[in-house]
Design an enzyme around this catalytic site. Structure first.
Site, mmCIF file in Angstrom:
data_model
loop_
_atom_site.group_PDB
_atom_site.id
_atom_site.type_symbol
_atom_site.label_atom_id
_atom_site.label_comp_id
_atom_site.label_asym_id
_atom_site.label_seq_id
_atom_site.Cartn_x
_atom_site.Cartn_y
_atom_site.Cartn_z
ATOM 1 N N LYS A 111 0.841 -1.208 0.000
ATOM 2 C CA LYS A 111 0.000 0.000 0.000
ATOM 3 C C LYS A 111 0.870 1.251 0.000
ATOM 4 O O LYS A 111 0.558 2.243 -0.672
ATOM 5 C CB LYS A 111 -0.938 0.003 1.215
ATOM 6 C CG LYS A 111 -2.168 -0.877 1.035
ATOM 7 C CD LYS A 111 -3.220 -0.127 0.267
ATOM 8 C CE LYS A 111 -4.275 -0.934 -0.465
ATOM 9 N NZ LYS A 111 -4.831 -2.092 0.085
ATOM 10 N N LYS A 194 -6.812 -13.133 -13.401
ATOM 11 C CA LYS A 194 -7.772 -13.000 -12.309
ATOM 12 C C LYS A 194 -8.772 -11.895 -12.599
ATOM 13 O O LYS A 194 -8.369 -10.773 -12.964
ATOM 14 C CB LYS A 194 -6.997 -12.693 -11.023
ATOM 15 C CG LYS A 194 -7.819 -12.793 -9.778
ATOM 16 C CD LYS A 194 -6.970 -12.573 -8.533
ATOM 17 C CE LYS A 194 -7.852 -12.391 -7.311
ATOM 18 N NZ LYS A 194 -7.227 -11.605 -6.270
ATOM 19 N N LYS A 197 -11.627 -6.194 -9.917
ATOM 20 C CA LYS A 197 -12.195 -4.869 -10.146
ATOM 21 C C LYS A 197 -11.144 -3.776 -10.015
ATOM 22 O O LYS A 197 -11.168 -2.802 -10.757
ATOM 23 C CB LYS A 197 -13.322 -4.630 -9.142
ATOM 24 C CG LYS A 197 -14.220 -3.491 -9.525
ATOM 25 C CD LYS A 197 -15.607 -3.636 -8.955
ATOM 26 C CE LYS A 197 -15.607 -4.044 -7.495
ATOM 27 N NZ LYS A 197 -15.103 -3.055 -6.584
#
Ligand code: TRP
Length: 331
Positions: A111, A194, A197
């Site tokens: 992140k 995969k 979204k």
């Protein structure tokens, strides 16, 4: 009866990958376990969603869960923020978690790389919140994908550390729920392995997509220029079309296109048309229920209220026990 728990961050509609990777198995699990399925709205705040979007996304995930077959009478479906006890447990657990170990968590480091301008403290403490979600219901099993295994490992560390620190045998150590053979991995329509979204929204088929939209997306799916000699290995994109077909089409249909491919006679246009049709029939009953549920706010409110009541009953018991163990006692 085993206690099974899983959470999902509300970031929008659920797609076929979510369905085959998790939801389908949740529907099965609720029959034989004491299941807690929740919408992790606190967790989703780490990415700063717009307030209007957050509310919509929570509703959409709840609708998709119910439409896919989760039954609020058989399992406990709730929204995380309806159970504020989880915040207290997070605070209490945090006292025995070290900043250094949180900074070393791979998902945190990822992140930091991905969003260097938003390294908020919520990202750092994410694993403690997730451990609280799990420990607050003393879950035995947590169905998790590969990307969450590390978090489950930390949950066990924190639980064990608590037990050791206070000399108790209070928290059970949760293990990953292995789907075994039932795990079907759904690829994206964009040639990626995969359906995701966050990587590419256009590569996803959502459970709430209309037949027209499904057709449009599938016809645009990436393929290749076709095999030129028998036995030629498939490109990833074409392999993906076959994998999708395996998930939703009949074995006969799959065999027909497999043979056409092997004989170099395949026409991807025909294959996609068939695939779109089979995805549409597969999704149709779920799609129909989604459309009905979306307009039934009274029912959704009732489901959320029932879930919150059941979840809080279990959560408040844990928090009271933990307070007692820690030494926060009534005068
Ligand atoms: N971190 C999980 C994800 O991003 C969501 C989640 C939050 C979760 N709390 C959980 C999953 C507890 C399992 C158990 O997918």
């Amino acid at each position: 009866m085993d206690r099974v728990l899983s959470g999902i961050r509300p970031t929008g509609y659920l797609h076929l990958g979510n369905y085959f990777g998790a939801l389908k198995n949740f529907v099965r699990m609720q029959e034989e376990n004491n299941c807690y399925f929740f919408i992790a709205d606190y967790h989703s705040l780490t990415t700063h969603p717009k307030p209007g979007d957050l509310g919509t996304n929570i509703k959409n995930v709840l609708v998709d869960y119910l439409a896919a077959g989760l039954d609020p009478e058989k399992c406990t479906i709730y929204i995380q923020s309806d159970v504020p006890e989880v915040c207290e447990l997070t605070l209490l657990l945090a006292m025995n978690v070290y900043v250094g170990e949180l900074q070393r968590v791979p998902s945190f480091k990822e992140k930091v790389r991905r969003q260097p301008n938003n390294v908020n403290a919520g990202l750092l403490t994410y694993p403690i919140l997730m451990a609280s979600d799990i420990l607050i219901h003393r879950a035995d099993k947590v169905p998790v994908g590969k990307d969450q295994e590390q978090h489950l490992e930390l949950t066990r560390d924190f639980a064990q550390r608590f037990n050791h620190f206070y000399g108790v045998d209070y928290f059970k150590l949760p293990v990953a729920y292995n789907f075994g053979d039932h795990l079907v991995k759904i690829p994206g329509l964009d040639g990626s392995t995969k359906m995701s979204k966050s990587d590419n929204e256009a590569s996803c088929i959502f459970l709430s997509d209309s037949p027209e939209l499904i057709r449009k997306k599938v016809m645009k799916a990436v393929s290749d220029s076709g095999p030129t000699e028998p036995g030629q290995p498939k490109s990833q994109a074409v392999e993906n079309l076959f994998q999708l077909m395996e998930a939703v089409s009949s074995p006969d249909t799959l065999a027909f296109f497999e043979e056409a491919y092997q004989k170099c006679e395949i026409r991807y246009g025909d294959m996609k048309k068939q695939l779109a049709e089979d995805i549409t029939s597969f999704v149709a009953p779920i799609h129909e229920r989604i459309m009905t549920l979306r307009n039934d706010d009274d029912y959704l409110r009732k489901v959320a209220k029932l879930g919150a009541e059941k979840a809080r009953e279990s959560a408040s018991k844990t928090v009271n026990d933990v307070r007692e163990i820690i030494g926060i006692r009534k005068l």
